[in-house]
Scaffold this motif. Sequence first.
Motif, PDB file in Angstrom:
ATOM      1  N   GLY A  71       7.224   6.070  -6.628  1.00  0.00           N
ATOM      2  CA  GLY A  71       8.457   5.568  -7.238  1.00  0.00           C
ATOM      3  C   GLY A  71       9.029   4.391  -6.470  1.00  0.00           C
ATOM      4  N   THR A  72       8.939   4.470  -5.156  1.00  0.00           N
ATOM      5  CA  THR A  72       9.416   3.378  -4.309  1.00  0.00           C
ATOM      6  C   THR A  72       8.628   2.108  -4.581  1.00  0.00           C
ATOM      7  OG1 THR A  72      10.105   4.924  -2.584  1.00  0.00           O
ATOM      8  CG2 THR A  72       9.715   2.643  -1.907  1.00  0.00           C
ATOM      9  N   GLN A  73       7.308   2.228  -4.631  1.00  0.00           N
ATOM     10  CA  GLN A  73       6.477   1.061  -4.887  1.00  0.00           C
ATOM     11  C   GLN A  73       6.779   0.461  -6.259  1.00  0.00           C
ATOM     12  OE1 GLN A  73       2.254   1.532  -4.228  1.00  0.00           O
ATOM     13  NE2 GLN A  73       1.781  -0.426  -5.194  1.00  0.00           N
ATOM     14  N   LYS A  74       6.933   1.299  -7.266  1.00  0.00           N
ATOM     15  CA  LYS A  74       7.229   0.799  -8.617  1.00  0.00           C
ATOM     16  C   LYS A  74       8.534   0.005  -8.640  1.00  0.00           C
ATOM     17  CE  LYS A  74       4.807   4.416 -11.169  1.00  0.00           C
ATOM     18  NZ  LYS A  74       4.966   5.609 -12.013  1.00  0.00           N
ATOM     19  N   MET A  75       9.584   0.544  -8.016  1.00  0.00           N
ATOM     20  CA  MET A  75      10.879  -0.140  -8.003  1.00  0.00           C
ATOM     21  C   MET A  75      10.795  -1.442  -7.207  1.00  0.00           C
ATOM     22  SD  MET A  75      13.037   1.445  -9.870  1.00  0.00           S
ATOM     23  CE  MET A  75      14.616   0.849  -9.332  1.00  0.00           C
ATOM     24  N   PHE A  76      10.111  -1.410  -6.076  1.00  0.00           N
ATOM     25  CA  PHE A  76       9.952  -2.608  -5.266  1.00  0.00           C
ATOM     26  C   PHE A  76       9.224  -3.691  -6.055  1.00  0.00           C
ATOM     27  CE2 PHE A  76       7.773  -5.418  -2.386  1.00  0.00           C
ATOM     28  CZ  PHE A  76       8.690  -5.651  -1.382  1.00  0.00           C
ATOM     29  N   GLU A  77       8.134  -3.302  -6.720  1.00  0.00           N
ATOM     30  CA  GLU A  77       7.324  -4.275  -7.456  1.00  0.00           C
ATOM     31  C   GLU A  77       8.086  -4.893  -8.627  1.00  0.00           C
ATOM     32  OE1 GLU A  77       3.503  -2.640  -8.452  1.00  0.00           O
ATOM     33  OE2 GLU A  77       2.886  -2.599  -6.349  1.00  0.00           O
ATOM     34  N   ARG A  78       9.022  -4.175  -9.213  1.00  0.00           N
ATOM     35  CA  ARG A  78       9.843  -4.755 -10.281  1.00  0.00           C
ATOM     36  C   ARG A  78      10.648  -5.940  -9.762  1.00  0.00           C
ATOM     37  NH1 ARG A  78      12.000   0.854 -12.580  1.00  0.00           N
ATOM     38  NH2 ARG A  78      10.124   1.466 -13.698  1.00  0.00           N
ATOM     39  N   ARG A  79      11.069  -5.859  -8.519  1.00  0.00           N
ATOM     40  CA  ARG A  79      11.871  -6.926  -7.922  1.00  0.00           C
ATOM     41  C   ARG A  79      11.032  -8.017  -7.272  1.00  0.00           C
ATOM     42  NH1 ARG A  79      17.489  -5.543  -5.224  1.00  0.00           N
ATOM     43  NH2 ARG A  79      18.314  -4.263  -6.888  1.00  0.00           N
ATOM     44  N   TYR A  80       9.994  -7.606  -6.557  1.00  0.00           N
ATOM     45  CA  TYR A  80       9.293  -8.552  -5.686  1.00  0.00           C
ATOM     46  C   TYR A  80       7.812  -8.747  -6.025  1.00  0.00           C
ATOM     47  CZ  TYR A  80      13.396  -7.622  -2.777  1.00  0.00           C
ATOM     48  OH  TYR A  80      14.684  -7.474  -2.317  1.00  0.00           O
ATOM     49  N   GLY A  81       7.223  -7.874  -6.820  1.00  0.00           N
ATOM     50  CA  GLY A  81       5.819  -7.992  -7.191  1.00  0.00           C
ATOM     51  C   GLY A  81       4.870  -7.270  -6.242  1.00  0.00           C
ATOM     52  N   ARG A  82       3.679  -7.022  -6.735  1.00  0.00           N
ATOM     53  CA  ARG A  82       2.669  -6.284  -5.969  1.00  0.00           C
ATOM     54  C   ARG A  82       2.199  -7.057  -4.742  1.00  0.00           C
ATOM     55  NH1 ARG A  82      -1.500  -2.494  -8.432  1.00  0.00           N
ATOM     56  NH2 ARG A  82       0.509  -1.523  -8.799  1.00  0.00           N
ATOM     57  N   ASP A  83       2.048  -8.360  -4.869  1.00  0.00           N
ATOM     58  CA  ASP A  83       1.574  -9.131  -3.713  1.00  0.00           C
ATOM     59  C   ASP A  83       2.501  -8.954  -2.516  1.00  0.00           C
ATOM     60  OD1 ASP A  83      -0.626 -10.028  -5.131  1.00  0.00           O
ATOM     61  OD2 ASP A  83       0.264 -11.972  -5.621  1.00  0.00           O
ATOM     62  N   LYS A  84       3.804  -8.989  -2.756  1.00  0.00           N
ATOM     63  CA  LYS A  84       4.776  -8.811  -1.661  1.00  0.00           C
ATOM     64  C   LYS A  84       4.673  -7.393  -1.095  1.00  0.00           C
ATOM     65  CE  LYS A  84       8.229 -10.324   0.832  1.00  0.00           C
ATOM     66  NZ  LYS A  84       8.060 -11.391   1.814  1.00  0.00           N
ATOM     67  N   TRP A  85       4.527  -6.392  -1.970  1.00  0.00           N
ATOM     68  CA  TRP A  85       4.371  -5.007  -1.509  1.00  0.00           C
ATOM     69  C   TRP A  85       3.165  -4.892  -0.584  1.00  0.00           C
ATOM     70  CZ3 TRP A  85       6.864  -0.437  -1.347  1.00  0.00           C
ATOM     71  CH2 TRP A  85       6.102   0.699  -1.030  1.00  0.00           C
ATOM     72  N   MET A  86       2.049  -5.425  -1.004  1.00  0.00           N
ATOM     73  CA  MET A  86       0.834  -5.331  -0.202  1.00  0.00           C
ATOM     74  C   MET A  86       0.965  -6.124   1.099  1.00  0.00           C
ATOM     75  SD  MET A  86      -0.946  -3.118  -1.727  1.00  0.00           S
ATOM     76  CE  MET A  86      -2.465  -3.213  -0.794  1.00  0.00           C
ATOM     77  N   GLU A  87       1.694  -7.217   1.039  1.00  0.00           N
ATOM     78  CA  GLU A  87       1.915  -8.016   2.245  1.00  0.00           C
ATOM     79  C   GLU A  87       2.703  -7.238   3.293  1.00  0.00           C
ATOM     80  OE1 GLU A  87       4.884 -11.636   3.440  1.00  0.00           O
ATOM     81  OE2 GLU A  87       3.834 -11.828   1.524  1.00  0.00           O
ATOM     82  N   ILE A  88       3.760  -6.548   2.862  1.00  0.00           N
ATOM     83  CA  ILE A  88       4.616  -5.890   3.858  1.00  0.00           C
ATOM     84  C   ILE A  88       4.250  -4.435   4.123  1.00  0.00           C
ATOM     85  CG2 ILE A  88       6.525  -7.459   3.398  1.00  0.00           C
ATOM     86  CD1 ILE A  88       7.922  -5.061   2.009  1.00  0.00           C
ATOM     87  N   VAL A  89       3.701  -3.733   3.130  1.00  0.00           N
ATOM     88  CA  VAL A  89       3.361  -2.314   3.318  1.00  0.00           C
ATOM     89  C   VAL A  89       1.870  -2.138   3.569  1.00  0.00           C
ATOM     90  CG1 VAL A  89       3.421  -0.007   2.283  1.00  0.00           C
ATOM     91  CG2 VAL A  89       5.339  -1.564   1.953  1.00  0.00           C
ATOM     92  N   GLY A  90       1.061  -2.883   2.835  1.00  0.00           N
ATOM     93  CA  GLY A  90      -0.378  -2.858   3.060  1.00  0.00           C
ATOM     94  C   GLY A  90      -1.111  -1.664   2.487  1.00  0.00           C
ATOM     95  N   ARG A  91      -0.424  -0.885   1.651  1.00  0.00           N
ATOM     96  CA  ARG A  91      -1.050   0.289   1.041  1.00  0.00           C
ATOM     97  C   ARG A  91      -0.522   0.483  -0.358  1.00  0.00           C
ATOM     98  NH1 ARG A  91      -1.481   6.378   3.515  1.00  0.00           N
ATOM     99  NH2 ARG A  91      -2.757   7.165   1.837  1.00  0.00           N
ATOM    100  N   ASN A  92      -1.459   0.726  -1.287  1.00  0.00           N
ATOM    101  CA  ASN A  92      -1.095   0.926  -2.689  1.00  0.00           C
ATOM    102  C   ASN A  92      -1.006   2.426  -2.969  1.00  0.00           C
ATOM    103  OD1 ASN A  92      -0.755   0.831  -5.419  1.00  0.00           O
ATOM    104  ND2 ASN A  92      -2.705  -0.159  -5.867  1.00  0.00           N
ATOM    105  N   TYR A  93       0.151   2.874  -3.432  1.00  0.00           N
ATOM    106  CA  TYR A  93       0.355   4.292  -3.758  1.00  0.00           C
ATOM    107  C   TYR A  93       0.232   4.573  -5.243  1.00  0.00           C
ATOM    108  CZ  TYR A  93       1.996   4.689   1.012  1.00  0.00           C
ATOM    109  OH  TYR A  93       2.082   4.664   2.381  1.00  0.00           O
ATOM    110  N   LEU A  94      -0.019   3.546  -6.048  1.00  0.00           N
ATOM    111  CA  LEU A  94      -0.089   3.744  -7.504  1.00  0.00           C
ATOM    112  C   LEU A  94      -1.525   4.012  -7.959  1.00  0.00           C
ATOM    113  CD1 LEU A  94       2.341   0.932  -8.606  1.00  0.00           C
ATOM    114  CD2 LEU A  94       2.829   3.339  -8.219  1.00  0.00           C
TER     115      LEU A  94
END
Length: 94
Positions: A71-94
């Motif tokens: 849920g956290t990843q989904k909400m983050f990606e709505r705002r910033y996109g998957r590339d940013k998520w992977m850049e800062i977290v480095g792990r895909n939970y979806l």
Amino acid sequence: MSGIKSILTDDLDHCLICGSPYVEIHHCIYGTANRKIADRYGLVIALCREHHTGPHGVHFDPVLDRDIKMGTQKMFERRYGRDKWMEIVGRNYL
């Protein structure tokens, strides 16, 4: 909880799971470096002690932990996109 912001919920005064008003802040991505990321991007939720650090809480229940991270990843990606998520977290939970 003043001063703490969340992009995941507008209510940091009640447990996200049971609604209890006795809450602790949970960093949805945790660990030393990730805690700072969670604070910076508002990846926090309120959980009561039972759902946070209790035997059935997010820190001991891998299914609950994964659900919250998804849920956290989904909400983050709505705002910033998957590339940013992977850049800062480095792990895909979806």
